[in-house]
Every structure is written in structure tokens, then in C-alpha cells.
Design a protein around this motif. Structure first.
Motif, PDB file in Angstrom:
ATOM      1  N   ARG A  96       0.687  -0.462   0.006  1.00  0.00           N
ATOM      2  CA  ARG A  96      -0.283  -0.006   0.154  1.00  0.00           C
ATOM      3  C   ARG A  96       1.024   1.342   0.294  1.00  0.00           C
ATOM      4  NH1 ARG A  96      -1.431  -1.257   5.919  1.00  0.00           N
ATOM      5  NH2 ARG A  96       0.096  -0.915   7.053  1.00  0.00           N
ATOM      6  N   ILE A  97       0.499   2.575  -0.348  1.00  0.00           N
ATOM      7  CA  ILE A  97       0.960   3.835   0.179  1.00  0.00           C
ATOM      8  C   ILE A  97       0.165   4.230   1.317  1.00  0.00           C
ATOM      9  CG2 ILE A  97       1.187   6.280  -1.381  1.00  0.00           C
ATOM     10  CD1 ILE A  97       0.917   4.284  -3.874  1.00  0.00           C
ATOM     11  N   VAL A  98       1.199   4.926   1.558  1.00  0.00           N
ATOM     12  CA  VAL A  98       0.633   5.323   2.688  1.00  0.00           C
ATOM     13  C   VAL A  98       1.329   7.757   2.719  1.00  0.00           C
ATOM     14  CG1 VAL A  98       0.222   6.443   5.520  1.00  0.00           C
ATOM     15  CG2 VAL A  98       0.683   4.145   5.048  1.00  0.00           C
ATOM     16  N   LEU A  99       0.036   8.326   2.209  1.00  0.00           N
ATOM     17  CA  LEU A  99       0.206   9.771   1.949  1.00  0.00           C
ATOM     18  C   LEU A  99       0.401  10.893   3.320  1.00  0.00           C
ATOM     19  CD1 LEU A  99       1.144  11.360  -0.813  1.00  0.00           C
ATOM     20  CD2 LEU A  99      -1.123  11.876  -1.407  1.00  0.00           C
ATOM     21  N   LEU A 100       1.430  11.221   3.191  1.00  0.00           N
ATOM     22  CA  LEU A 100       1.283  11.995   3.989  1.00  0.00           C
ATOM     23  C   LEU A 100       0.622  14.034   4.081  1.00  0.00           C
ATOM     24  CD1 LEU A 100       3.383  11.001   7.392  1.00  0.00           C
ATOM     25  CD2 LEU A 100       1.408  10.888   6.784  1.00  0.00           C
ATOM     26  N   SER A 101       0.253  14.447   4.202  1.00  0.00           N
ATOM     27  CA  SER A 101      -0.585  15.174   3.253  1.00  0.00           C
ATOM     28  C   SER A 101      -1.282  16.785   4.380  1.00  0.00           C
ATOM     29  CB  SER A 101      -1.255  15.282   2.202  1.00  0.00           C
ATOM     30  OG  SER A 101      -1.329  16.579   1.210  1.00  0.00           O
ATOM     31  N   SER A 102      -1.438  18.073   3.786  1.00  0.00           N
ATOM     32  CA  SER A 102      -1.853  18.981   4.385  1.00  0.00           C
ATOM     33  C   SER A 102      -2.718  19.575   3.782  1.00  0.00           C
ATOM     34  CB  SER A 102      -0.614  20.093   5.100  1.00  0.00           C
ATOM     35  OG  SER A 102       0.139  20.632   4.439  1.00  0.00           O
ATOM     36  N   SER A 103      -3.614  20.699   3.925  1.00  0.00           N
ATOM     37  CA  SER A 103      -4.295  21.363   3.484  1.00  0.00           C
ATOM     38  C   SER A 103      -4.250  22.872   4.022  1.00  0.00           C
ATOM     39  CB  SER A 103      -5.482  20.805   3.411  1.00  0.00           C
ATOM     40  OG  SER A 103      -6.417  21.754   2.504  1.00  0.00           O
ATOM     41  N   HIS A 152       1.951   1.868  14.567  1.00  0.00           N
ATOM     42  CA  HIS A 152       2.484   1.316  15.985  1.00  0.00           C
ATOM     43  C   HIS A 152       4.180   1.636  15.626  1.00  0.00           C
ATOM     44  CE1 HIS A 152      -0.452   0.902  17.856  1.00  0.00           C
ATOM     45  NE2 HIS A 152      -1.438   0.161  17.424  1.00  0.00           N
ATOM     46  N   LEU A 153       4.188   2.648  15.057  1.00  0.00           N
ATOM     47  CA  LEU A 153       6.094   2.347  14.626  1.00  0.00           C
ATOM     48  C   LEU A 153       6.875   3.023  16.076  1.00  0.00           C
ATOM     49  CD1 LEU A 153       5.982   4.668  11.018  1.00  0.00           C
ATOM     50  CD2 LEU A 153       5.859   2.318  11.122  1.00  0.00           C
ATOM     51  N   THR A 154       7.008   3.664  16.759  1.00  0.00           N
ATOM     52  CA  THR A 154       7.171   3.153  17.741  1.00  0.00           C
ATOM     53  C   THR A 154       6.953   3.517  18.888  1.00  0.00           C
ATOM     54  OG1 THR A 154       6.955   6.121  17.653  1.00  0.00           O
ATOM     55  CG2 THR A 154       8.750   5.611  16.397  1.00  0.00           C
ATOM     56  N   TYR A 164      -0.421  10.757  14.802  1.00  0.00           N
ATOM     57  CA  TYR A 164      -2.101  10.040  14.034  1.00  0.00           C
ATOM     58  C   TYR A 164      -1.289   9.133  13.890  1.00  0.00           C
ATOM     59  CZ  TYR A 164      -5.937  10.080  11.630  1.00  0.00           C
ATOM     60  OH  TYR A 164      -7.689   9.774  10.724  1.00  0.00           O
ATOM     61  N   LEU A 165      -0.507   9.021  12.066  1.00  0.00           N
ATOM     62  CA  LEU A 165       0.515   7.727  11.698  1.00  0.00           C
ATOM     63  C   LEU A 165       0.531   6.605  13.205  1.00  0.00           C
ATOM     64  CD1 LEU A 165       1.122   6.565   9.426  1.00  0.00           C
ATOM     65  CD2 LEU A 165       3.198   7.262   9.526  1.00  0.00           C
ATOM     66  N   LYS A 194     -11.303   4.569  14.732  1.00  0.00           N
ATOM     67  CA  LYS A 194     -11.150   4.919  16.364  1.00  0.00           C
ATOM     68  C   LYS A 194     -10.131   5.414  17.243  1.00  0.00           C
ATOM     69  CE  LYS A 194     -11.761  -0.574  16.804  1.00  0.00           C
ATOM     70  NZ  LYS A 194     -11.619  -1.968  16.670  1.00  0.00           N
ATOM     71  N   LEU A 195      -9.111   6.362  15.692  1.00  0.00           N
ATOM     72  CA  LEU A 195      -8.548   7.086  16.142  1.00  0.00           C
ATOM     73  C   LEU A 195      -8.962   8.801  15.933  1.00  0.00           C
ATOM     74  CD1 LEU A 195      -5.731   4.998  14.119  1.00  0.00           C
ATOM     75  CD2 LEU A 195      -5.989   4.964  15.986  1.00  0.00           C
ATOM     76  N   ASN A 196      -7.621   9.449  16.486  1.00  0.00           N
ATOM     77  CA  ASN A 196      -8.279  11.173  16.743  1.00  0.00           C
ATOM     78  C   ASN A 196      -8.081  11.784  14.766  1.00  0.00           C
ATOM     79  OD1 ASN A 196      -8.704  13.338  18.185  1.00  0.00           O
ATOM     80  ND2 ASN A 196      -6.208  14.033  18.191  1.00  0.00           N
TER      81      ASN A 196
END
Length: 265
Positions: free
Chosen positions: A118-125, A230-232, A224-225, A158-160
Motif C-alpha cells: 500500500r501507499i501511505v501519503l502524508l499531506s496537509s490542506s 505503531h512505529l515507535t 496520528y500515523l 477509532k483514532l483521532n
């Protein structure tokens, strides 16, 4: 086109998650990726050669000693952490005019050829262009392609964060036709729609923000990611120490320039 580092064999990315930023308002996605690379000490495995980004070069943004501070970085580099099946593509320069679509096509072709899960794209607006719905509650949003909707949506709910709301394509004329509107999001909308049309699993995590000191926005997006992947974090981690887990890259010391020269005073 992916080019491995000199002396390295071409790595196998099959089944891994590709994490990448959009070059968007406040550079929030790029800053969040910086935090992840720095904190997890992810190794560079190669470069992504493309003529779609403005050329640039600089010193190692994640330098920890005088020896590795002289290493060079370029506009698109690939990092890999096999233990977490994570591959990170960091983009460090803006796009050349009219090169959005060729870049998206190249990225998606690479994703297919490498067999990424999969691709996970981190972005903003832009925060100031939110509609009435988007002004309430959290500033975090997600988007899911139909391929991953069934498997991931229940977790993200379930997340924020909230699913990005659609807006009327022609306000005041036809309010029934809805579209996604991501002002300041760079390639976000194009890459998402292209992924959906090609059946590629894609998750977009974005934050509404304004230009300025966007370090708090990057920390929030990285958190959020991390809540999802659960990377860290550990499952029992207290929310009071969320952002303190991230290691600030050495390059952030010059995020707002080198300061005023003493000669002025």
C-alpha cells in the motif's frame, strides 16, 4: 526510476508499505517524514531519479556526527526499514510546472512493479479554506481507496481523525454532485484519484494547517500515523508523552535560517 545506493544490491520491497509526503502547505508531510526517518534511524537505500522535481542537493539532514554530516542528499531519496516492512520516499523540493501527472504515473508504476502492499501519503490542506463541517472537531482527516476501505476504515475510525468530507462541485448550482477538495494539498488529490482508478491500495492522512511554524503540525501528523501503524509506540503508552517520542533531525536547527548576524547590533 529507483536507483540503489552505490555498492548496494537492489532491495526487495514486495509486501512493504510505501510512506511518502505530498509537497503541500506548510511542508507538514515532509516534516513528519523527517521525524520518522530520524527517530527510527532508517537507512538510505537509494534515490528516486525524476525530472519532475526541482533539482537540489545539500548536506545530510539526519547527521549525527561530523563524519556523516558531509554526506549529500538530493531531492528524492528512498529509505528502508525491513524489520517493519516500511519504505520511505522523502521529497525535498517542489514540483516543476505541469509535472504533477507524470510524477504520479511514475510513482504508481513503481509501486506496481515493486509489489508494495500500500501507499501511505502524508499531506496537509489550507485551514482557512475549510467548509462549515470541517471547522468542527479534529483537524486530522483520512482518505481511503476502495481497495483498502474494508480492511482499514474500522481502525482509522477509532483514532483521532475523521474521513475527509466532500464538498459540492458547483456550489449554489448543483449541490448534489460532491467532490474532494484539498486546497494546498499539492499532488494529494491527483495521486489519490489515480490510485483509485488503477486499483492501488492507498491511505491519505492529512492535517488542516496554515503557513508558519509547522513543527507542531508535523508532530501531530506523525502521532496520528503512529497511532495507526505503531512505529515507535507501545500499546500502553501514555498520551502525555506522545510527541516527546520523536527525535528532531539536526537539519531542523536551520529551519528558519541561521539567525541574525551579531554585526547588526
Amino acid at each position: 526510476m529507483f536507483v540503489p545506493c552505490q555498492g548496494r544490491a537492489r532491495p526487495d520491497f514486495k509486501g512493504s508499505t510505501l510512506l511518502m509526503p505530498a509537497v503541500s502547505v506548510g511542508n507538514v508531510g515532509q516534516l513528519a517524514v523527517d521525524l520518522i526517518i530520524s527517530t527510527l534511524d532508517i537507512s538510505k537505500v537509494g534515490y528516486f531519479y525524476t525530472d519532475c522535481l526541482v533539482p537540489m542537493t545539500g548536506n545530510n539532514p539526519y547527521a549525527t556526527t561530523e563524519e556523516n554530516a558531509t554526506e549529500l542528499c538530493i531531492n528524492a531519496e528512498v529509505y528502508a526499514l525491513p524489520s517493519k516492512e516500511l519504505v520511505v520516499l522523502q521529497l525535498r523540493s517542489p514540483f516543476i510546472k505541469n509535472k504533477y501527472r507524470p510524477f504520479c504515473q511514475t510513482i504508481l508504476a513503481w509501486v506496481k512493479s515493486c509489489g508494495f502492499a500500500r501507499i501511505v501519503l502524508l499531506s496537509s490542506s489550507h485551514a482557512y479554506q475549510r467548509n462549515d463541517q470541517q471547522l468542527h472537531g479534529t483537524s486530522l482527516r483520512y482518505l481511503l481507496s476502495s481497495v483498502v476501505e474494508k480492511t482499514i476504515e474500522s481502525t482509522l475510525k477509532k483514532l483521532n481523525g475523521k474521513e475527509l468530507e466532500q464538498v459540492a462541485a458547483f456550489p449554489g448550482v448543483n449541490d448534489d454532485e460532491k467532490v474532494f477538495h484539498i486546497p494546498g494539498g499539492g499532488i494529494t488529490k491527483l495521486l489519490f484519484t489515480e490510485s483509485c482508478s488503477k486499483g492501488i491500495p492507498m491511505v491519505v492522512l492529512l492535517k488542516f494547517c496554515s503557513e508558519g511554524d509547522n513543527i507542531p503540525d508535523a508532530l501531530t501528523l506523525a502521532d496520528y500515523l503512529n497511532e495507526w501503524l505503531h512505529l515507535t509506540a507501545t500499546q500502553n503508552e501514555s498520551s502525555s508523552i506522545k510527541s516527546s517520542r520523536w527525535k528532531i533531525p539536526s537539519s531542523w536547527k536551520l529551519l528558519f535560517g541561521s539567525g541574525l548576524p551579531p554585526a547588526l547590533f
